[in-house]
Design an enzyme around this catalytic site. Structure first.
Site, PDB file in Angstrom:
ATOM      1  N   GLY A 133       0.807  -1.211   0.000  1.00 22.21           N
ATOM      2  CA  GLY A 133       0.000   0.000   0.000  1.00 22.21           C
ATOM      3  C   GLY A 133       0.836   1.254   0.000  1.00 22.21           C
ATOM      4  O   GLY A 133       1.326   1.706  -1.032  1.00 22.21           O
ATOM      5  N   CYS A 134       1.022   1.848   1.174  1.00 16.77           N
ATOM      6  CA  CYS A 134       1.677   3.155   1.261  1.00 16.77           C
ATOM      7  C   CYS A 134       3.151   3.092   0.900  1.00 16.77           C
ATOM      8  O   CYS A 134       3.695   4.058   0.358  1.00 16.77           O
ATOM      9  CB  CYS A 134       1.476   3.737   2.653  1.00 16.77           C
ATOM     10  N   VAL A 135       3.826   1.973   1.198  1.00 13.66           N
ATOM     11  CA  VAL A 135       5.228   1.836   0.794  1.00 13.66           C
ATOM     12  C   VAL A 135       5.325   1.814  -0.725  1.00 13.66           C
ATOM     13  O   VAL A 135       6.108   2.551  -1.335  1.00 13.66           O
ATOM     14  CB  VAL A 135       5.861   0.574   1.419  1.00 13.66           C
TER      15      VAL A 135
END
Length: 241
Positions: free
Chosen positions: A176-178
């Site tokens: 996701g955010c990575v």
């Protein structure tokens, strides 16, 4: 993959199923060295993604639906090691958290925020950074409204001001955010690295597939030990103020 190394477990995931689709083009390139002025970006290592140390995944999710539980805590020593490396080396260090109230104002970081998870970023303690990796003096903490650390934050301005030429990414979640941060870092022209043992997800399969995809397309995926060794081989550049 690294030319003299055996395939890593997440490379084997794809080798067993679809190795022929990637092998010739993506698996032989040697990892690039760090640039002259690296930065460390620690993505969303906050209570809403880690839960409490020692909790099972089910217990952590009961407290925070976004939690990765023990997978996050397994990565914590490597995150701490990279933080200490960056701090002693004088690298810019950036932490991200979620943006309290962001779901109501801007919509969720993922569609689940709008369909049943509620606003886990607004729960008590959700944005607390574990003391094991507390920001050192001079680190920047940015609250972000969406998945990428670059989206609607001043991160890019900070990196330009500090003369950064390469970025090491740690934190969660891998899928996701990575990954969103890594794609944006690469798209902005930064030499980008992912510390495979310092990122985490709630699914091992999703974690492994996304490590493979990022390594194939956007970043060099290395361990914290390999990144430390790479840092030791570079000549430190004077800081940009």
């Amino acid at each position: 993959m690294r030319p003299t190394a055996a395939p890593r477990w997440w490379e084997q995931l794809v080798e067993e199923a679809d190795g022929g689709a990637y092998r010739a083009r993506h698996w032989k390139a040697a990892p690039r060295p760090l640039g002259d002025r690296p930065a460390l970006v620690i993505v969303d290592v906050v209570r809403s993604f880690t839960g409490a140390e020692g909790q099972s995944l089910d217990a952590a999710i009961a407290d925070y639906p976004t939690s990765c539980g023990p997978h996050a805590w397994k990565a914590m020593p490597a995150i701490q090691r990279l933080r200490d490396l960056a701090d002693t080396s004088g690298w810019p260090i950036v932490y991200t958290t979620g943006l309290p109230g962001g779901t109501e104002a801007y919509g969720g970081t993922v569609k689940g925020d709008l369909e049943g998870l509620g606003s886990p970023m607004d729960l008590p303690g959700a944005q607390d950074i574990p003391e094991e990796i507390a920001p050192p003096a001079g680190a920047v903490v940015l609250a972000k409204p969406k998945a990428s650390a670059f989206f609607d934050t001043p991160l890019l301005s900070h990196l330009i001001r500090r003369g950064v030429d390469s970025i090491v990414v740690a934190g969660g979640t891998t899928s996701g955010c990575v990954r969103a941060t890594v794609i944006d870092a690469h798209s902005h022209g930064y030499r980008t690295f992912v510390a495979e043992d310092a990122v985490f997800d709630r699914s091992r399969l999703s974690h492994g597939v996304n490590l493979f995809e990022m390594n194939a397309k956007y970043a060099d995926v290395l361990t914290a030990t390999e990144l430390t060794a790479s840092a030791s081989r570079r000549s430190p550049a004077p800081p940009v103020r």
